[in-house]
Design an enzyme around this catalytic site. Structure first.
Site, PDB file in Angstrom:
ATOM      1  N   CYS A   1      68.562  95.922  59.920  1.00 52.33           N
ATOM      2  CA  CYS A   1      67.834  96.518  61.040  1.00 52.33           C
ATOM      3  C   CYS A   1      67.744  98.032  60.959  1.00 52.33           C
ATOM      4  O   CYS A   1      66.837  98.631  61.524  1.00 52.33           O
ATOM      5  CB  CYS A   1      68.478  96.088  62.348  1.00 52.33           C
TER       6      CYS A   1
ATOM      7  N   LYS B   1      77.135  81.259  68.358  1.00 57.35           N
ATOM      8  CA  LYS B   1      76.011  80.516  67.799  1.00 57.35           C
ATOM      9  C   LYS B   1      75.566  81.243  66.534  1.00 57.35           C
ATOM     10  O   LYS B   1      74.809  82.206  66.577  1.00 57.35           O
ATOM     11  CB  LYS B   1      74.860  80.439  68.814  1.00 57.35           C
TER      12      LYS B   1
ATOM     13  N   GLU C   1      58.164  96.332  61.510  1.00 54.24           N
ATOM     14  CA  GLU C   1      59.373  96.005  60.762  1.00 54.24           C
ATOM     15  C   GLU C   1      59.071  94.843  59.816  1.00 54.24           C
ATOM     16  O   GLU C   1      58.697  93.755  60.249  1.00 54.24           O
ATOM     17  CB  GLU C   1      60.505  95.623  61.704  1.00 54.24           C
TER      18      GLU C   1
ATOM     19  N   GLU D   1      70.930  94.064  70.081  1.00 57.97           N
ATOM     20  CA  GLU D   1      70.729  94.935  68.918  1.00 57.97           C
ATOM     21  C   GLU D   1      69.554  94.343  68.170  1.00 57.97           C
ATOM     22  O   GLU D   1      69.667  93.277  67.566  1.00 57.97           O
ATOM     23  CB  GLU D   1      72.000  94.979  68.070  1.00 57.97           C
TER      24      GLU D   1
END
Length: 501
Positions: free
Chosen positions: A306, A197, A403, A272
């Protein structure tokens, strides 16, 4: 603001233009099929239309999972190891031949600079080769039989490594091809079948990859690709009872939803997730190396990665010189379309994400951080935000804790030489994905690295990832590891067998 020009006037390869003009469907059971709707992909550097592609939801996911299940129980499971190895090597060669297409699709779909896109495409070919070569090294072991059996007779106990089954691979938008491959390659090497996906923001390189999978000769149903939104296709895949494992890369908030969705059949989950990585500069740091290294730690891939090093802890002895250096570096960075070879930083992925980043920048100003460089959205088509640096940051500020996923650096001065106290600063976060330490003293470096709670920490560099190096996070940065042997193990079960002789 001037009117946008396709690709900012830069040329694309004929094969890239031809691909963009084609009809893009879903790949289910070895065939390209229509979905339940359509979406449009746009170039984030110009806002202009790239391609229209089909999307699916629960019904299409169900068909894809059924195809993957049938392939897993059929030809793929029975295929000789040597043949599976040859298929993967063949896929690597096809990708290598089509490297320019894959590279340009990620540039125009995601906005990344060409030097990054070219590097990631080469790494993807390397990764398929790496895991193709690992197939014949998948091995169990012979171990001592149970005591009560061995007391009665001779016995043999050994282990087998077997594929998990059907794997759902949910891919983010920030490095589309790379993240697809780092999940797909080990899954196929292990003998799993997959439903991929892609992000609805960046579907194009995954669709091109699907064509290459078919060209390589993989049996129908081994690789299925269902484009769609997270709440529709992603949620259906995560919750599907026919999926044995989900591998997800994305935000921590969505990762929690993936875990909840997988509870129904207790599927294996690899995550992750987010990061807010610390970059620690000791008083003896080599600033000629550290200034560009620290700047790139934050601004690489527009900060949309990330493991970005966005929390900078600089010792007072070198703080001011470092700050001047990274501000000068940021001021010289060229922002532009990724197809321009001189571009060092591209756009944010979307209007909505650019607005979120600008909100974080304004919030840092209001909280009392000092704006040293950048802080503005460029007055031009696309979603370009200047490399931005804040100093005088404190632990309670959102710019140091949350973040942002954009080109925003937060710098905090420290004066102590106590390694435990310095590590406490670095570890003051719920995340633990990456980090780096900059010092000429290797004793200090290794002692500090051992104190930092993160899955990947570099010394005098940042983000030193590679095909053979395990990567993953502590804390709220995720579960499990990708890359290397650990990445393959994630798609394997261990079966113990004991036989009376």
């Amino acid at each position: 603001m001037s009117a946008p020009v396709p690709f900012d006037g830069h040329a694309i390869a004929l094969e890239t233009g031809a691909f963009l003009a084609e009809r893009h469907q879903l790949l289910i059971n070895g065939e390209w099929v229509d979905g339940s709707g359509e979406m449009v992909s746009t170039d984030p550097a110009t806002g202009l239309h790239l391609a229209t592609f089909a999307i699916g939801g629960a019904a299409e996911v169900d068909r894809a999972v059924a195809a993957a299940s049938a392939a897993f129980c059929g030809p793929w499971r029975r295929m000789a190891v040597a043949e599976r190895t040859a298929l993967m090597f063949r896929l690597a060669r096809i990708m290598e031949t089509n490297a320019r297409l894959l590279t340009e699709l990620d540039i125009v779909d995601n906005g990344m600079p060409s030097f990054i896109a070219g590097l990631t495409t080469a790494n993807c070919v390397e990764m398929v080769d790496y895991y193709a070569g690992a197939i014949m090294r998948i091995a169990g072991e012979t171990i001592a039989p149970p005591r009560h059996i061995a007391a009665e007779t001779e016995a043999l106990t050994y282990t087998l490594r077997e594929p998990v089954g059907v794997a759902g691979l949910i891919v983010p938008w920030n490095v589309p091809l790379s993240t697809a491959i780092l999940k797909l390659a080990p899954a196929l090497a292990a003998g799993c079948t997959v439903v991929v996906k892609p992000s609805e923001m960046t579907p194009l390189s995954a669709l091109a990859l699907g064509r290459m999978v078919l060209e390589a000769g993989f049996p129908a149903g081994v690789v299925n690709i269902v484009n769609g939104t997270g709440p529709e296709a992603g949620a259906a895949l995560a919750a599907h009872p026919g999926v044995d494992k989900i591998s997800f890369t994305g935000s921590t908030a969505t990762g929690r939803k993936i875990v909840e969705a997988g509870l129904g059949n207790l599927k294996k989950v690899a995550l992750e997730l987010g990061g807010k990585s610390p970059v620690v500069l000791m008083p003896d740091a080599d600033l000629a190396l550290a200034v560009p290294g620290v700047a790139q730690a934050t601004f690489f891939l527009q900060g949309q990665n990330c493991m970005a090093g966005t929390r900078i802890f600089a010792h007072a002895a070198i703080h001011d010189e470092l700050l001047d250096g990274v501000a000068a570096f940021a001021g010289m960075m060229k922002l532009g379309h990724g197809l321009d070879p001189a571009t060092q930083q591209g756009p944010m992925i979307s209007d909505a994400h650019a607005a979120k980043v600008m909100l974080a920048i304004e919030g840092a100003k209001e909280a009392g951080a000092t704006l040293v460089a950048g802080g503005q959205k460029l007055d031009r088509p696309g979603n370009f935000i200047q490399p931005t640096i804040f100093s005088n940051c404190t632990r309670d500020m959102a710019v140091m804790r949350e973040e942002i996923f954009g080109p925003v650096m937060a710098v905090q001065r420290f004066e102590t030489d106590d390694l435990d106290a310095i590590a406490a600063l670095a570890n003051d976060t719920p995340y633990g994905l990456s980090g780096s330490v900059w010092t000429r003293d290797l004793s200090t470096a290794h002692r500090l690295v051992s104190r930092i709670r993160a899955g990947q920490v570099s010394i005098n560099c940042h983000g030193a990832v590679g095909t053979n190096i395990p990567f993953g996070g502590y804390g709220q940065s995720g579960w499990g590891r990708e890359f290397g042997h650990a990445g393959l193990d994630a798609y394997l079960e261990t079966k113990a067998v004991t036989a009376r002789l």
